[in-house]
Design a protein around this motif. Structure first.
Motif, PDB file in Angstrom:
ATOM      1  N   LEU A   1      26.970  10.793  -3.598  1.00 55.52           N
ATOM      2  CA  LEU A   1      26.259   9.565  -3.949  1.00 55.52           C
ATOM      3  C   LEU A   1      26.203   9.374  -5.464  1.00 55.52           C
ATOM      4  CD1 LEU A   1      23.420   9.751  -1.301  1.00 55.52           C
ATOM      5  CD2 LEU A   1      25.116   7.918  -1.496  1.00 55.52           C
TER       6      LEU A   1
ATOM      7  N   THR B   1      25.987  15.650  -0.099  1.00 52.46           N
ATOM      8  CA  THR B   1      25.836  14.192   0.003  1.00 52.46           C
ATOM      9  C   THR B   1      25.283  13.624  -1.294  1.00 52.46           C
ATOM     10  OG1 THR B   1      25.492  14.372   2.390  1.00 52.46           O
ATOM     11  CG2 THR B   1      24.769  12.329   1.340  1.00 52.46           C
TER      12      THR B   1
ATOM     13  N   LEU C   1      32.176  13.339   3.884  1.00 50.96           N
ATOM     14  CA  LEU C   1      30.895  13.064   4.532  1.00 50.96           C
ATOM     15  C   LEU C   1      30.936  13.237   6.048  1.00 50.96           C
ATOM     16  CD1 LEU C   1      29.850  10.020   2.348  1.00 50.96           C
ATOM     17  CD2 LEU C   1      28.620  12.199   2.510  1.00 50.96           C
TER      18      LEU C   1
ATOM     19  N   ILE D   1      27.686   3.786   4.734  1.00 52.58           N
ATOM     20  CA  ILE D   1      27.467   2.973   3.525  1.00 52.58           C
ATOM     21  C   ILE D   1      28.744   2.925   2.698  1.00 52.58           C
ATOM     22  CG2 ILE D   1      26.233   2.881   1.306  1.00 52.58           C
ATOM     23  CD1 ILE D   1      23.790   4.086   2.858  1.00 52.58           C
TER      24      ILE D   1
ATOM     25  N   ASP E   1      26.787  13.790   6.319  1.00 51.81           N
ATOM     26  CA  ASP E   1      25.854  12.681   6.536  1.00 51.81           C
ATOM     27  C   ASP E   1      26.606  11.416   6.938  1.00 51.81           C
ATOM     28  OD1 ASP E   1      23.561  11.115   6.629  1.00 51.81           O
ATOM     29  OD2 ASP E   1      23.501  10.818   4.462  1.00 51.81           O
TER      30      ASP E   1
ATOM     31  N   ARG F   1      22.443  18.004   2.031  1.00 48.41           N
ATOM     32  CA  ARG F   1      21.774  17.144   1.052  1.00 48.41           C
ATOM     33  C   ARG F   1      22.419  17.284  -0.321  1.00 48.41           C
ATOM     34  NH1 ARG F   1      18.015  17.897  -2.483  1.00 48.41           N
ATOM     35  NH2 ARG F   1      17.398  19.951  -1.742  1.00 48.41           N
TER      36      ARG F   1
ATOM     37  N   VAL G   1      23.389   2.659  -2.870  1.00 50.00           N
ATOM     38  CA  VAL G   1      23.748   4.070  -3.020  1.00 50.00           C
ATOM     39  C   VAL G   1      22.602   4.856  -3.671  1.00 50.00           C
ATOM     40  CG1 VAL G   1      25.274   5.591  -4.365  1.00 50.00           C
ATOM     41  CG2 VAL G   1      26.242   3.760  -2.961  1.00 50.00           C
TER      42      VAL G   1
ATOM     43  N   ARG H   1      19.823   5.269  -1.210  1.00 47.33           N
ATOM     44  CA  ARG H   1      20.167   6.272  -0.195  1.00 47.33           C
ATOM     45  C   ARG H   1      19.942   7.673  -0.752  1.00 47.33           C
ATOM     46  NH1 ARG H   1      19.705   7.884   4.736  1.00 47.33           N
ATOM     47  NH2 ARG H   1      21.202   9.525   5.228  1.00 47.33           N
ATOM     48  N   ALA H   2      20.313   7.882  -2.005  1.00 47.73           N
ATOM     49  CA  ALA H   2      20.088   9.189  -2.635  1.00 47.73           C
ATOM     50  C   ALA H   2      18.601   9.526  -2.611  1.00 47.73           C
ATOM     51  CB  ALA H   2      20.630   9.200  -4.060  1.00 47.73           C
TER      52      ALA H   2
ATOM     53  N   THR I   1      25.316   8.029   5.221  1.00 45.45           N
ATOM     54  CA  THR I   1      25.898   7.783   3.902  1.00 45.45           C
ATOM     55  C   THR I   1      27.377   7.416   4.046  1.00 45.45           C
ATOM     56  OG1 THR I   1      24.317   9.253   2.832  1.00 45.45           O
ATOM     57  CG2 THR I   1      26.364   8.823   1.644  1.00 45.45           C
ATOM     58  N   GLN I   2      28.060   8.068   4.954  1.00 48.01           N
ATOM     59  CA  GLN I   2      29.469   7.746   5.193  1.00 48.01           C
ATOM     60  C   GLN I   2      29.622   6.273   5.562  1.00 48.01           C
ATOM     61  OE1 GLN I   2      31.502   9.136   8.804  1.00 48.01           O
ATOM     62  NE2 GLN I   2      33.038  10.062   7.433  1.00 48.01           N
TER      63      GLN I   2
END
Length: 155
Positions: free
Chosen positions: A20, A16, A126, A136, A130, A13, A67, A70-71, A133-134
């Motif tokens: 982000l 990532t 990533l 995205i 995650d 977290r 983004v 997502r965070a 997220t990757q």
């Protein structure tokens, strides 16, 4: 106080979240730079570049929101304040005043190229933290690459 819990490990977290945040800063500054160029553009290619800059602005705004959300979804607070962007940006800044279309094309091409490199580095990091997220960032990189190409061929 409500907090968002994530299924990611604390380390994943944190990593990532940092990626982000860096990405958010890039996207907000790209939006602001493209809008600055849009307002101050001059030259024979004014209309087409003016409209193309709006595409970059829309893309940057859309992905900045994705983004940031997502965070939040992984329990990290995004910081898109003007001060944060000013202090953390890595994008080269435009000159002030009227901007000839050839200089705008070169500057935006360079900005998009810089961002493309950073996005790829982040995508690679990533792999282990995650994949959502990757994904995205991969999608955003694809759209940024397209804009990079569309500006680069005008040089």
């Amino acid at each position: 106080m409500t907090t968002v819990k994530s299924s990611l490990s604390d380390e994943a977290r944190r990593t990532t979240g940092a990626i982000l945040q860096e990405t958010l800063i890039d996207l907000i500054d790209l939006h602001l730079s493209a809008k600055q160029a849009h307002w101050n553009l001059t030259g024979r290619s004014f209309r087409s570049v003016h409209l193309q800059l709006d595409e970059v602005v829309a893309l940057a705004r859309e992905y900045a929101d994705t983004v940031a959300e997502r965070a939040v979804a992984i329990g990290v607070n995004p910081d898109g304040r003007a001060r944060a962007v000013a202090e953390q940006t890595k994008l080269h800044q435009l000159e002030t005043g009227w901007l000839p279309d050839d200089k705008v094309i070169a500057a935006i091409t360079d900005m998009l190229g810089e961002m493309g490199k950073r996005f790829r580095e982040r995508i690679e990091k990533l792999d282990d933290t995650d994949l959502v997220t990757q994904d995205i960032l991969i999608t955003a990189a694809q759209d940024l690459d397209k804009q990079h190409w569309m500006f680069a061929v005008q040089r």
